[in-house]
Design an enzyme around this catalytic site. Structure first.
Site, PDB file in Angstrom:
ATOM      1  N   THR A 525     -27.059  15.832 -32.763  1.00 24.39           N
ATOM      2  CA  THR A 525     -26.566  15.785 -31.231  1.00 24.39           C
ATOM      3  C   THR A 525     -25.642  16.977 -31.261  1.00 24.39           C
ATOM      4  O   THR A 525     -24.676  17.143 -32.128  1.00 24.39           O
ATOM      5  CB  THR A 525     -26.101  14.511 -30.715  1.00 24.39           C
ATOM      6  OG1 THR A 525     -27.281  13.829 -30.250  1.00 24.39           O
ATOM      7  CG2 THR A 525     -25.626  15.104 -29.346  1.00 24.39           C
ATOM      8  N   PHE A 527     -22.659  18.953 -29.535  1.00 20.88           N
ATOM      9  CA  PHE A 527     -21.818  18.621 -28.528  1.00 20.88           C
ATOM     10  C   PHE A 527     -20.844  19.794 -28.081  1.00 20.88           C
ATOM     11  O   PHE A 527     -20.615  20.568 -29.266  1.00 20.88           O
ATOM     12  CB  PHE A 527     -20.536  17.570 -28.947  1.00 20.88           C
ATOM     13  CG  PHE A 527     -21.081  16.304 -29.326  1.00 20.88           C
ATOM     14  CD1 PHE A 527     -21.910  15.698 -30.369  1.00 20.88           C
ATOM     15  CD2 PHE A 527     -20.980  15.170 -28.071  1.00 20.88           C
ATOM     16  CE1 PHE A 527     -22.266  14.443 -30.593  1.00 20.88           C
ATOM     17  CE2 PHE A 527     -21.410  13.957 -28.443  1.00 20.88           C
ATOM     18  CZ  PHE A 527     -22.063  13.482 -29.634  1.00 20.88           C
TER      19      PHE A 527
END
Length: 636
Positions: A525, A527
């Protein structure tokens, strides 16, 4: 008329042009915009336009048919955003994607009264403090205000709570007295056509709120704004406050139709004062909300601790609890309108605070620990992605961290949309985290016991293969994976499980029923770290590396090959686009804006200077453009 100058016009050609127009009795105002420099020439047209168009350095000449020139959409097609600074280093923006609330008593009555009201409206979400120190009244025997003493109290209260100060001026003679105390000068409806006052106030250069006269047409309203603009100020905010009609059930009739009509006629921001239009506090809440729904950029309302004993405007003044309710309703309506409410930043923190969505143990919290590994950082938990953006703007957090994409589940579209809504944030850094999911249950449970699973929607998507093997399980969405673990702990039910990080098993006293249940071990992921634009200095200071990424939002022109031409700019400058996403434009069916990430790994020289050159080229081919940030990113 508006004369658009060529970018390469020489100073001598510009001076010759100004001399020529001055000799033709035109009054000139040069406006330097982000894309173009223009000359606004106001006067009687006594020559052929072709004579002017042949002058060197002129791109085009646009005649303005409206009697109000600089206030018209013909003069400026993009919306004006008025910027007002407070004493906390924050810029309050009126217009664009922001909604502002200006609140305070109708008149300053005492220091105790104003301090009490200022504290309450600030805590409820007001972004500016209003109050009259000089109160024009129909009766010479009515309360006339505290004068300069009232201005001093306003300034003290505004500085204490970080609220820029708005106050009405009733005479040009008061300008020297008011200019040091007041951030925004208000012209009341009675003085809308006091042209001598308008010229003097405009010459101060300060932001001005101009209230519509209660018998004025919209053209007359804009002509008064023209006086201010022509006299020197560029920052005029129009305020609709009701007009006189045959109706007697309210003080005036609030003309909400003026908002969309003015939006077509002028580029100036528009706010609404429902209190002085209606004269009855019970009508202010619904009409204040209706003003925002009609497209206003904000509201201005009277608030008083004890309206029954107010020396002025008591019948129309909200009590603090009513103002708080109104602000909650506006907060709920703002996303529907594609906007966000402006808030005053809190005082600076002793250590860095970074906001994230979810509970303790969330992947975002782990990303914070990795990104700020050399900082004394406090992770600040909120309940939604939009709250992260708002917390950064409010000053509750110095930074925010939001997921933007996952290698398995794809884009987090909600945060792309948040970048459109919250225009006052900048990306200052990014980090990629390897996401490893586990199935967690209460102590003593097993996979065979499970009937219901909690997780974030991205968690379910990233573990689809594992979940497909258990088709009877019920899936329940949670705010975050850590929140899901917390829910399972609170239920203490063997039939309930959570998909979350193994870290949460220790935090919430759960058993790990199965590890590594994601679809693919290459589950990452990305960010991004966000900061309020007014705080961002172009570098995050958290990663000691050269900026290697840039992110943009742009809207292409509505023509054949528009996207092809835009992408051609990136190819020309040898910039590798690592991500390109399209999102629908709110209220504009079948039209889209684009989000783009660009790698700066292979460029020479200063990344920020290089991107500035790219932006100049992009402006020639796109309709709208915003740089989200030039920043360092650490990837695994």
């Amino acid at each position: 008329m508006v004369i658009v100058l060529k970018k390469d016009i020489t100073e001598s050609d510009k001076n010759e042009l100004k001399k020529f127009l001055t000799e033709k009795n035109f009054k000139l105002n040069e406006v330097v915009g982000e894309e173009d420099t223009i000359l606004a020439a106001v006067g009687k047209m006594q020559m052929n336009i072709e004579e002017l168009e042949t002058k060197p350095g002129i791109m085009r000449v646009i005649p303005i048919s409206k009697p109000y020139k600089q206030a018209s959409r013909e003069f400026k097609s993009s919306d004006t955003i008025v910027e007002i600074a407070n004493n906390r280093g924050q810029i309050i923006r009126v217009g664009g994607k922001r909604l502002v609330a200006i609140a305070g008593p109708c008149a300053v009555e005492s220091r105790e009264q104003l301090m009490s009201v200022a504290e309450k409206v600030a805590s409820s979400g007001a972004s500016m403090l209003r109050g009259r120190a000089y109160k024009p009244r129909t009766s010479p025997y009515a309360y006339q205000g505290m004068g300069e003493e009232g201005l001093k109290i306003l300034r003290e209260a505004g500085d204490k709570f970080g609220l820029p100060v708005v106050s009405e001026i009733v005479s040009g003679e008061l300008i020297p007295q008011m200019k040091d105390y007041v951030d925004v000068i208000q012209i009341g409806s009675r003085n809308m056509q006091d042209f001598d006052l308008l010229k003097k106030v405009g010459a101060t250069g300060k932001p001005v709120i101009l209230k519509r006269g209660y018998t004025a047409t919209l053209e007359e309203f804009l002509m008064s704004a023209e006086y201010l603009l022509a006299s020197g100020t560029e920052n005029v905010i129009l305020c609709e406050r009701g007009i006189r009609t045959f109706e007697h059930s309210t003080r005036n009739t609030l003309d909400l139709s003026a908002i969309p009509v003015l939006r077509k006629l002028t580029h100036l921001p528009i706010i609404v004062d429902p209190c002085h239009a209606l004269g009855q506090r019970d009508l202010v809440l619904p009409m204040g909300l209706a003003s925002i729904a009609a497209g206003a950029d904000g509201i201005m309302v009277d608030v008083h601790d004890n309206p029954e004993k107010a020396l002025a405007g008591g019948a129309a003044s909200l009590i603090p609890a009513q103002f708080d309710k109104l602000m909650h309703d506006i907060e709920a309506l703002a996303p529907v309108m594609g906007k966000a409410v402006a808030h005053i930043r809190e005082e600076k923190h002793e250590k860095v605070v970074c906001a994230y969505s979810g509970k303790r143990g969330a992947y975002a919290e782990q990303a914070i620990s990795r990104y700020f590994d050399t900082k004394d950082v406090s992770a600040y938990s909120v309940d939604s992605f939009s709250e992260i953006f708002q917390s950064v703007l409010d000053g509750k957090a110095d930074y925010g961290i939001v997921p933007i994409e996952n290698s398995l589940a794809g884009s987090v579209y909600q945060n792309y949309d948040n970048f459109m809504r919250f225009q006052d944030v900048t990306i200052v850094g990014a980090i990629t985290l390897n996401i490893r999911h586990a199935l967690l249950g209460v102590k003593g449970s097993s996979i065979s016991d499970i009937k219901t699973v909690y997780s974030h929607p991205q968690g379910f998507s990233q573990c689809k293969t594992f979940l497909d093997a258990h088709p009877d399980w019920i899936h329940v969405d949670a705010i975050s994976t850590a929140t899901a673990a917390q829910i399972v702990e609170s239920k203490n039910d063997k039939s309930v499980a959570a998909i979350a990080s193994t870290i949460n098993s220790g935090i919430y006293n759960l058993d790990v029923l199965q590890e590594d249940i994601e679809n693919d071990p290459s589950n990452f992921t990305r960010f991004v770290i966000i900061q309020a634009s007014s705080n961002a200095d172009g570098k995050s200071g958290e990663l000691n590396i050269k900026p290697n990424m840039a992110s943009f939002i742009f809207k292409t022109k509505n023509e054949v090959g528009a996207l092809y031409k835009t992408l051609g700019v990136f190819e020309k400058f040898k910039i590798n686009l690592t991500r390109l996403e399209s999102r629908p434009l709110e209220g504009q069916p079948w039209q889209y804006w684009f989000y783009a990430d660009a790698s700066l790994e292979n460029i020479n020289g200063s990344p920020r200077e290089y991107v500035a050159t790219v932006i100049d080229a992009l402006k020639d081919v796109v309709e709208d453009l915003r740089l989200l940030g030039v920043y360092p990113e650490s990837r695994p």
